[in-house]
Enzyme design. Structure first.
Site, PDB file in Angstrom:
ATOM      1  N   ASP A 992      81.219  87.256 114.281  1.00 65.27           N
ATOM      2  CA  ASP A 992      79.886  86.843 113.812  1.00 65.27           C
ATOM      3  C   ASP A 992      79.252  85.880 114.795  1.00 65.27           C
ATOM      4  O   ASP A 992      79.923  84.966 115.317  1.00 65.27           O
ATOM      5  CB  ASP A 992      80.016  86.179 112.435  1.00 65.27           C
ATOM      6  CG  ASP A 992      78.719  86.229 111.649  1.00 65.27           C
ATOM      7  OD1 ASP A 992      77.697  86.608 112.248  1.00 65.27           O
ATOM      8  OD2 ASP A 992      78.721  85.891 110.471  1.00 65.27           O
ATOM      9  N   LYS A1061      72.811  74.593 105.190  1.00 64.49           N
ATOM     10  CA  LYS A1061      73.083  75.767 106.017  1.00 64.49           C
ATOM     11  C   LYS A1061      71.970  76.803 105.945  1.00 64.49           C
ATOM     12  O   LYS A1061      71.467  77.270 106.975  1.00 64.49           O
ATOM     13  CB  LYS A1061      74.411  76.411 105.598  1.00 64.49           C
ATOM     14  CG  LYS A1061      74.711  77.687 106.390  1.00 64.49           C
ATOM     15  CD  LYS A1061      76.005  78.357 105.956  1.00 64.49           C
ATOM     16  CE  LYS A1061      76.191  79.666 106.714  1.00 64.49           C
ATOM     17  NZ  LYS A1061      77.428  80.369 106.333  1.00 64.49           N
ATOM     18  N   ASP A1220      73.721  90.608 113.259  1.00 69.25           N
ATOM     19  CA  ASP A1220      74.401  89.801 114.280  1.00 69.25           C
ATOM     20  C   ASP A1220      75.892  89.645 113.983  1.00 69.25           C
ATOM     21  O   ASP A1220      76.528  88.712 114.466  1.00 69.25           O
ATOM     22  CB  ASP A1220      73.741  88.424 114.403  1.00 69.25           C
ATOM     23  CG  ASP A1220      73.766  87.636 113.103  1.00 69.25           C
ATOM     24  OD1 ASP A1220      74.096  88.232 112.058  1.00 69.25           O
ATOM     25  OD2 ASP A1220      73.451  86.435 113.121  1.00 69.25           O
TER      26      ASP A1220
END
Length: 1305
Positions: A992, A1061, A1220
């Site tokens: 990742d 986050k 991604d």
């Protein structure tokens, strides 16, 4: 009489010419003014000639007899002669232009040419343009209105050709064409109201090149002239420094204006043509509607209706103008099949009447007809070929560019061989030219490429192809629900029987209603040119429409759904079946089977090796099999408004025809027939929408029956064979089911227009083909565990939704009950609303899980594939919507690679590291630290694998519990094998990106601090940007708490990585402070200890600190983001949508326009469509500017992923991605990581921002700006200077990314 009037008009023109010539003789100023007034009166009298009526008589009357046609033709020819005479007269009165010093004098306000008495007293001399006639006071002749109108019409028609001859901005002169032009008034009203002439026009005729420079000075609108005009007035007020800076700015503007034409780079080489204007777009919409209507009529066999419709469109001039040659060709194909050459000849005449030229498709139909005719002579064919040659068309081009159906190609070839017996079409192979520098070597240097084979025999692949073909031909798939394992009770059996009986009655009712509706529509006495739904109700068998409607009822949620959604779904299902039937009718299935059989040679493990890509192999096979139809059939998609209108018609039938007995569940009630569906209105936000709701009796029957069968469209299911490779924007993915290369909003076509004009999309197509080539299978042990929990009341913690029986019960109360106070009633009402909302949410989640698990269970013994497409930014997605690897933790956990590979020496370590990553426990630890941690918890790992539901349940505490459990099972099996290095693993290991959006920003800006924060810089330990921001926010909070800020004290101990986050992750993708506050608010609510009364203030406070912290950490990122935002704002304010081209050559356009309302009228309800993608509307500036930075970064991360996929494929790796997050076998993780880093460096070694700047300059700043003081010019100059000033970059060395362990980890 009309001819006599035209002749009279010619005499009037002669008199006008004489007067104008008299006005140009050398008389005194007073005499000139007198002549001018006489001439004006004469011209006014001439302008009153009923020319518009004459033109209407000549052009707009549709004759019904041959004599009338002849008369109109003669009048038109005479009018063309007069038109030419007008141009001659204009040339005769060519005027010379000079500068003259004219004294501005005061005069009465009644004088036409004098200045107003309210003007200023100053008598300063001004330079104005006058006509040279021997005296300085001569006025300009005033043109009549009809001549002006004629000139405007001609200018409009030749606008495109003229625009190409304009010189670039920044040059000192502009070429003036020899045609007459009307300039703007040389003198305008000043602030005091002074005028020299209210209607002073100068007609410029140039006969020599010398007049070009003069005309350049004349034009008031030119920027440079305007600057010179005001230079003298400002000269004394400017300091030397100001003048110098002004000169520097002007020099910079001129330099930037020249730059677009001087730059030749990757972006401009892949640049697509200008987007079509609004008139062309409107024409395109109408053409699509006409084409789809005609094709539906032809498919249904109603040729008479199609012919009448085409003629009715042709008769209406305003509609004829919107039609193109391809529309006429539809009927030509029909007559060609019937060998009616004379009918094709009539359509050629219609083309000539419409001012259109026959194209390759027209001559193709004519030659096909000749080939089918047994009595066709060589003379007829030769005459057709000669006419083609005169029109500049080639026979070879016809064979390479036309779309052939059925045996059309063979018939055209037969006709050609009548005159040339040995003729063989010369087909041009696609060349590998036009690749960007990023992939040039990939396509030209293939010596070290090792394209992978699938781990299946050719026989197995062909068996899958046959099964998939059967599925798509049926268009639907019926599978068993995972709830089928439950024991059947007596009540369940009773309800199922009742529903089956009712559906049989509903089918009869709907069949009758459908036939009645078709009868009414077929005989409706409407105007021929109006569209009618009748053809669209005839493209399928009546029974198929009924099945689609019955299936729609079964899929309706208990709470109902909006009319627009249901209608759109019904219309799309009809179109999908129609499209499949079209391919059958065009005999494409047989040819598809032949090509696919040969295509499996490339894929199967028991065949020879190939050095070509799947797309190239498919194209080669199509070129070899030349006979028969083309697979890219060229069928027209139905406009969104058509599918919606058709769906609404079907919903109307359902509401009116589907009924049930009111006593079916309670025999004690009075029996009457009641509808099972209700059309009502409800509010969504502040909008009132149509809504279709199920009757509670039917809803109760469906819930109690718990039926075990689910029916899906074939496109919802994974494919049972490798997908057809994308070879163009119109062909790929499924065998027969239509699929879009680019996902768009229903009705938006600007993306398709760009893709059609794009020269080379091979790299993008090959990447999608690589992603779709990955074969999958089901992790059956894990699937069985999930199904057992699903059927046993679910588990919210494990993301397995509980059944509706677990939903909270809504309290029952009587609003009129006096025992409740008003506050109690309000509280109970809120509880009822919340209970209904919770019930709806639980139903949605439960059905979503049911669909995913049922599809997975249906595929449990099969190998399957996910075809891929992309959104408008280039981000890729699997086509099946419910079950795919982009889904939730549950879905990802039950997917395995179909092909297994040995773990190798480091594969087991990668499995352990991957497991720790899934737990989310050691994000700040090194890879070695994570591996050591995994070795210390091996007991828990093995226990989880052996006793997932009855053991220690360690896996349940992971961030991704089901994937963690699947990994535990894989590790347990591997460590217990005789040799773990030789253990065949099918498990996908993920790598990742570390906040990938910020990684791209840091690379673009070469930002050392930002690059270090997101692991572009090699480090011994991973840098966690989320923890870094949380730490910085905590420092800010501590300072504020020390200063006595109350909310800062309340937040003590609650600021964590998890709280910030999501906001940090999405701020790079354009999240606003409002959106960020909502994200933080949600995280704070999840903390049980945090006082809920402070959530609002705390979220406001924290989002401000997060944005401040990010701004300090990523200065380069903020500058680039601001540059992109401001560029998009100025571009959209100038009236354009933002476009760019990715480094792989994919054109991107942002489809955000101002919303307009379009009313779709139907007998059931008028549906108000909110359309925000219509390019006829101005761009939505706010959306354009806010979306550009995230969309641009998304286009870069998709480019990086595509590059990685291509190079992984050439290295023989299995590779898939979730944006991604990259997946591969444990054996090949190191190879994938190497490719991933190399391609990131290769991508960002390109001058991405400079190329973007050049592209935007060329697209939006390559036009002549005409007025320096104009507000639009000031915005143009700001845009020019902004685009030319690319943000400065830092000193980060991109090569260091190749050594960064934690870039992707």
């Amino acid at each position: 009489m009309s001819v006599l009037r035209v002749c009279a008009l010619a005499q009037s023109l002669s008199r006008r010419s004489l007067l104008e010539k008299c006005a140009l003789r050398g008389y005194s100023a007073d005499c000139c003014r007198l002549c001018a007034s006489l001439r004006s009166g004469a011209v006014r009298r001439i302008s009153e000639t009923p020319l518009q009526l004459q033109r209407r008589n000549v052009s707009f009357v549709i004759p019904k007899t041959e004599a009338a046609k002849k008369r109109v033709l003669e009048q038109s020819q005479l009018f063309d002669v007069l038109d030419a005479r007008i141009q001659q007269l204009q040339t005769d009165i060519a005027l010379n232009i000079q500068h003259a010093e004219v004294q501005v004098v005061k005069a009465g306000s009644s004088g036409r040419g004098a200045s107003s008495s309210r003007g200023p007293k100053s008598t300063s001399k001004e330079k104005i343009v006058i006509l040279q006639s021997g005296a300085k006071g001569t006025s300009k002749p005033q043109q009549s209105r009809w001549i002006e109108k004629l000139a405007l019409e001609k200018n409009a028609k030749s606008k495109k050709s003229k625009s190409s001859s304009q010189v670039l901005p920044g040059t000192s002169h502009k070429t003036i064409s020899t045609a007459a032009k009307k300039t703007k008034p040389a003198i305008k009203t000043d602030r005091g109201g002074t005028k020299l002439s209210d209607k002073s026009h100068a007609v410029v005729y140039s006969k020599a090149a010398s007049t070009a420079s003069t005309a350049h000075n004349v034009s008031k609108g030119k920027w440079k002239d305007s600057q010179n005009q005001h230079h003298g007035e400002k000269e004394q007020n400017l300091t030397d420094n100001d003048a110098h800076s002004k000169a520097m700015e002007l020099a910079e503007v001129e330099k930037l204006e020249r730059r677009p034409s001087q730059q030749a780079n990757m972006w401009t080489s892949c640049r697509v043509p200008e987007t079509v204007d609004s008139e062309e777009r409107a024409s395109g919409d109408m053409q699509m509607s006409i084409r789809s209507y005609l094709e539906a009529c032809v498919f249904a066999g109603d040729i008479e209706r199609a012919s009448h419709f085409l003629l009715s469109q042709h008769r209406v001039i305003r509609r004829r103008k919107l039609m193109n040659t391809d529309i006429y060709n539809i009927l030509m194909r029909v007559w060609a099949k019937k060998c009616l050459l004379h009918q094709i000849g009539r359509i050629f005449i219609l083309l000539e009447e419409a001012g259109l030229k026959p194209n390759l498709g027209s001559y193709c139909a004519a030659l096909e007809c000749m080939g089918r005719s047994p009595s066709c002579t060589p003379k007829v064919v030769t005459r057709c070929l000669n006419q083609m040659q005169q029109d500049g068309l080639s026979v070879d081009d016809m064979f390479s560019q036309c779309v052939f159906r059925q045996d059309e190609k063979d018939m055209v070839l037969k006709a050609m061989r009548i005159v040339q017996p040995d003729y063989q079409p010369c087909l041009k192979l696609t060349t590998n030219e036009g690749y960007t520098s990023l992939v040039q070597d990939f396509y030209t240097q293939r010596n070290d490429h090792h394209y992978p084979k699938l781990d299946f025999t050719q026989e197995k692949l062909l068996d899958g192809f046959k099964r998939q073909l059967d599925v798509e031909q049926a268009c639907t798939v019926t599978i068993n629900s995972v709830e089928a394992d439950k024991p059947v009770t007596a009540n369940m059996a009773k309800m199922r029987a009742l529903l089956a009986m009712q559906r049989a009655q509903w089918q009869k009712s709907l069949l009758q209603a459908l036939r009645e509706t078709k009868t009414i529509l077929a005989s409706t006495n409407t105007k021929d040119y109006k569209f009618n739904l009748y053809p669209y109700l005839c493209v399928l068998e009546d029974r198929e429409y009924v099945d689609i409607m019955i299936q729609s009822v079964a899929n309706l949620p208990p709470s109902g759904d909006s009319l627009k959604i249901i209608a759109g779904d019904l219309g799309n299902r009809v179109y999908t079946k129609y499209s499949v039937r079209q391919k059958h009718q065009n005999q494409m299935v047989e040819k598809l089977s032949k090509i696919y059989c040969s295509y499996t040679d490339l894929l199967a493990k028991d065949t020879k090796e190939y050095d070509v890509l799947p797309r190239e192999q498919w194209c080669n096979l199509e070129m070899e099999l030349t006979s028969g139809p083309m697979l890219q059939g060229g069928e027209t998609s139905w406009p969104y408004i058509v599918t919606l209108d058709l769906g609404t018609c079907l919903v109307d039938m359902m509401v009116k025809s589907l009924k049930i007995n009111s006593d079916i569940l309670n025999p004690a009630q009075e029996r009457k027939r009641i509808p099972i569906l209700y059309h009502m209105y409800t509010f969504r936000s502040i909008r009132q929408i149509g809504f279709i709701k199920i009757h509670p009796i039917l809803s109760q029957m469906q819930q109690e029956a718990m039926e075990t069968k689910l029916t899906f469209d074939s496109s919802v299911m994974p494919m049972l064979c490798p997908p057809v490779p994308w070879t163009s924007m119109k062909f790929g993915a499924y065998l027969l089911t239509p699929a879009k290369l680019m996902r768009t909003v229903d009705g938006a076509v600007q993306h398709e227009a760009l893709l059609e004009k794009c020269q080379n999309l091979h790299a993008v197509l090959d990447s999608l083909n690589q992603l779709g080539s990955c074969a999958w299978r089901i992790n059956k042990p894990l699937l069985d565990i999930i199904i057992s929990i699903f059927n046993d009341r679910g588990n919210d913690k494990l993301d397995v939704p509980p059944p509706l029986s677990e939903a909270p019960k809504a309290p029952h109360f009587n609003p009129q009950d006096p025992n409740h106070t008003s506050s109690e009633k309000a509280h109970l009402k809120r509880e009822v609303i919340m209970a209904k909302k919770k019930y709806t949410e639980m139903h949605s989640l439960r059905m979503d899980a049911l669909y995913k698990l049922s599809i997975a269970n249906h595929m449990r013994d099969d190998i399957f594939w996910f075809p891929h497409n992309m959104d408008f930014r280039g981000r890729t997605y699997p086509c099946p919507p419910h079950f795919n690897h982009l889904g939730s933790d549950v879905t990802r956990a039950i997917l395995l690679f179909a092909e297994g590979k040995p773990l190798g020496p480091k594969g087991l370590d990668w499995l352990k590291i991957h497991l720790v990553n899934l737990t989310g426990l050691k994000k700040r630890s090194s890879l070695q630290g994570r591996l050591e941690y995994a070795n210390t918890i091996m007991e828990d790992i093995l226990d989880s694998a052996d006793n997932p539901l009855n053991g220690k349940k360690w896996w349940m505490n992971a961030d991704e519990p089901w994937q963690a459990l699947a990994c535990c099972m894989e590790i347990a099996t591997a460590v217990r094998s005789p040799d773990p290095a030789q253990f065949i693993s099918n498990f996908p290991v993920h790598q990742d990106g570390s906040c990938n959006g910020l990684q791209h920003y840091a690379a673009l800006g070469r930002d050392v601090i930002g690059a270090t924060s997101v692991n572009l810089m090699p480090c011994d330990m991973p840098q966690d940007v989320y923890s870094g921001v949380a730490q910085q926010v905590e420092e800010f909070r501590a300072e504020d708490a020390a200063s006595g800020v109350k909310i800062a004290k309340v937040l003590d101990g609650f600021i964590s990585r998890k709280v910030v986050k999501q906001t940090v992750m999405t701020v790079v993708y354009g999240v606003t402070r409002y959106g960020g506050r909502l994200q933080i608010e949600k995280r704070l609510k999840e903390i049980d200890e945090f006082p809920k009364e402070h959530v609002w203030d705390a979220s406001h406070y924290l989002v401000r600190l997060v944005f401040t912290g990010l701004k300090e950490m990523f200065t380069g990122t903020r500058e680039i983001q601001d540059w992109l935002t401001e560029s998009a704002r100025l571009i959209s304010k100038s009236g354009h949508t933002v476009e760019w081209v990715t480094p792989l050559g994919l054109p991107v356009i942002q489809p955000y326009h101002r919303t307009r309302n379009q009313m779709m009228k139907s007998s059931m309800q008028h549906i108000n469509l909110k359309i925000n993608y219509d390019i006829k509307e101005r761009p939505d500036t706010v959306k354009q500017k806010n979306a550009f930075p995230p969309n641009f970064i998304h286009s870069l991360d998709s480019t990086h992923m595509m590059l990685t996929s291509l190079h992984c494929y050439s290295a023989g790796l299995t590779f898939v991605s979730v944006h991604d997050c990259f997946w591969t076998h444990a054996l090949t993780v190191d190879t994938m990581n190497k490719v991933c880093r190399e391609q990131f460096v290769a991508l960002h070694s390109q001058p991405i921002l400079e190329d973007l700047s050049n592209f935007l300059l060329q697209k939006y700043c390559n036009r002549v700006q005409t007025e320096a003081k104009n507000k639009k010019y000031q915005e143009y100059r700001r845009l020019l200077l902004l685009l030319g000033k690319v943000p400065q970059t830092g000193d980060f060395d991109l090569e260091q990314v190749k050594e960064s362990t934690y870039f992707f980890s």
